[in-house]
Write a protein that holds these residues in place. Structure first.
Motif, PDB file in Angstrom:
ATOM      1  N   GLN A 152     -74.077 -13.364 -49.847  1.00  0.00           N
ATOM      2  CA  GLN A 152     -73.919 -14.345 -49.938  1.00  0.00           C
ATOM      3  C   GLN A 152     -75.691 -14.417 -50.043  1.00  0.00           C
ATOM      4  OE1 GLN A 152     -71.377 -16.110 -47.030  1.00  0.00           O
ATOM      5  NE2 GLN A 152     -70.613 -17.268 -48.941  1.00  0.00           N
ATOM      6  N   LYS A 153     -76.060 -13.171 -48.762  1.00  0.00           N
ATOM      7  CA  LYS A 153     -77.319 -13.042 -48.353  1.00  0.00           C
ATOM      8  C   LYS A 153     -78.340 -12.917 -49.612  1.00  0.00           C
ATOM      9  CE  LYS A 153     -80.937 -11.554 -45.230  1.00  0.00           C
ATOM     10  NZ  LYS A 153     -80.978 -10.848 -44.523  1.00  0.00           N
ATOM     11  N   TYR A 186     -76.974 -13.552 -53.302  1.00  0.00           N
ATOM     12  CA  TYR A 186     -76.415 -14.113 -54.450  1.00  0.00           C
ATOM     13  C   TYR A 186     -76.819 -15.270 -53.734  1.00  0.00           C
ATOM     14  CZ  TYR A 186     -76.425  -9.734 -56.948  1.00  0.00           C
ATOM     15  OH  TYR A 186     -76.362  -8.478 -57.385  1.00  0.00           O
ATOM     16  N   GLY A 187     -76.240 -15.915 -53.165  1.00  0.00           N
ATOM     17  CA  GLY A 187     -76.131 -17.566 -52.747  1.00  0.00           C
ATOM     18  C   GLY A 187     -74.746 -17.403 -51.980  1.00  0.00           C
ATOM     19  N   THR A 188     -74.480 -18.723 -50.991  1.00  0.00           N
ATOM     20  CA  THR A 188     -73.833 -19.041 -50.946  1.00  0.00           C
ATOM     21  C   THR A 188     -72.608 -19.908 -52.112  1.00  0.00           C
ATOM     22  OG1 THR A 188     -74.032 -21.176 -49.485  1.00  0.00           O
ATOM     23  CG2 THR A 188     -73.694 -18.962 -48.438  1.00  0.00           C
ATOM     24  N   GLU A 189     -73.527 -19.992 -52.605  1.00  0.00           N
ATOM     25  CA  GLU A 189     -72.360 -20.945 -53.776  1.00  0.00           C
ATOM     26  C   GLU A 189     -72.123 -20.216 -55.266  1.00  0.00           C
ATOM     27  OE1 GLU A 189     -75.209 -24.040 -56.225  1.00  0.00           O
ATOM     28  OE2 GLU A 189     -75.808 -25.760 -54.141  1.00  0.00           O
TER      29      GLU A 189
END
Length: 213
Positions: A172-173, A175-178
Motif C-alpha cells: 500500500q505504501k 502503490y497506494g491504498t486505492e
C-alpha cells in the motif's frame, strides 16, 4: 447449512470486511439458499465446479489453484482471481483478458507458511513479482491472499497473518491504498485470528455451508 451461523457472522463482521462463501462440493441449490440468507460473493476452488454451478446473478471468485489451460473458462465467469501464483499464469490471464477487452482484478497468493503442498509464491520474491505484474495492462493486482499454517498452534497461524499484514502495508505504501485494497486471509478455523491481524476478506466454507455433499 447453518442459517443461524450465516446471519450471526454477517451481523458481526465489520462493514469493511468482505465475506467469500466457499462452495466447494456444495450444490447449486445450497448456493441459492446461502444467497437468500445474505451471502453475496461465492468462491470456488475448482474450475469444473465453477462452470457447473455458475449463475450470472451472483458474484464469483476463483480461490483455488488455477492452471493456465483453464484460464479461458474462468475469466468470463469471475470478478476476481484470488490465486495468482506465477508469472506464467499472469501472462495467460493477460492474454485471455486482452482478447475480451477487460481487466481482471487479482490477488497474489503467498505461501506464507512455506508448506510444500500449498500453492503461492515465496514471500521473498513478492515485491519483485508485484512489480512484474504491474506492467500488464489487463491484470490488476488489488492485494494479497494466503492460507495460514495447517497447525494446531494458534500463535504460528497468528504470526503468518501478522507477516502478511506487514507485506500488505508495504505494498500500500508503494502503490497506494486505492490500488492495494484486499488482504484475503482467514477460513472457518482461523478467520477470527485473521481479522485480528488486518484481514478485510475472509473465505468461509464449512462454518457456513455445513458438511459437503
Amino acid at each position: 447449512m447453518n442459517q443461524a451461523k450465516i446471519q450471526a457472522i454477517l451481523h458481526a463482521l465489520p462493514k469493511d470486511v468482505a465475506l467469500i462463501t466457499v462452495t466447494k462440493q456444495h450444490t447449486k441449490q445450497e448456493i441459492d439458499e446461502a444467497y437468500r440468507c445474505g451471502c453475496r460473493i461465492f468462491g470456488e476452488n475448482k474450475v469444473q465446479e465453477l462452470c457447473e454451478k455458475y449463475d450470472p446473478r451472483y458474484e464469483w471468485h476463483m480461490i483455488g489453484h488455477l492452471q493456465r489451460n483453464k484460464v479461458k473458462a474462468v475469466v468470463d465467469r469471475v470478478s476476481m482471481i484470488q490465486s495468482l501464483d506465477s508469472y506464467a499464469l499472469a501472462l495467460e490471464i493477460e492474454k485471455q483478458c486482452a482478447k475480451r477487452d477487460r481487466i481482471m482484478p487479482v490477488l497474489i497468493e503467498v505461501n506464507i507458511a512455506k508448506e510444500e503442498r500449498k500453492s503461492g509464491i515465496a514471500a521473498e520474491v513478492l515485491m519483485d513479482f508485484v512489480k512484474q505484474c504491474d506492467k500488464l495492462s489487463h491484470v490488476d493486482v488489488q492485494g494479497l491472499m494466503c492460507i495460514g499454517a495447517h497447525v494446531a498452534d494458534r500463535e504460528v497461524i497468528a504470526a503468518n497473518f501478522a507477516q502478511m499484514h506487514t507485506y500488505f502495508l508495504q505494498l500500500q505504501k508503494i502503490y497506494g491504498t486505492e490500488k492495494i485494497r484486499y488482504l484475503s486471509m482467514g477460513m472457518s478455523d482461523d478467520y477470527e485470528i485473521a481479522l485480528a491481524h488486518g484481514s478485510n476478506m475472509i473465505r468461509l466454507g464449512s462454518i457456513l455451508m455445513g458438511n459437503r455433499s
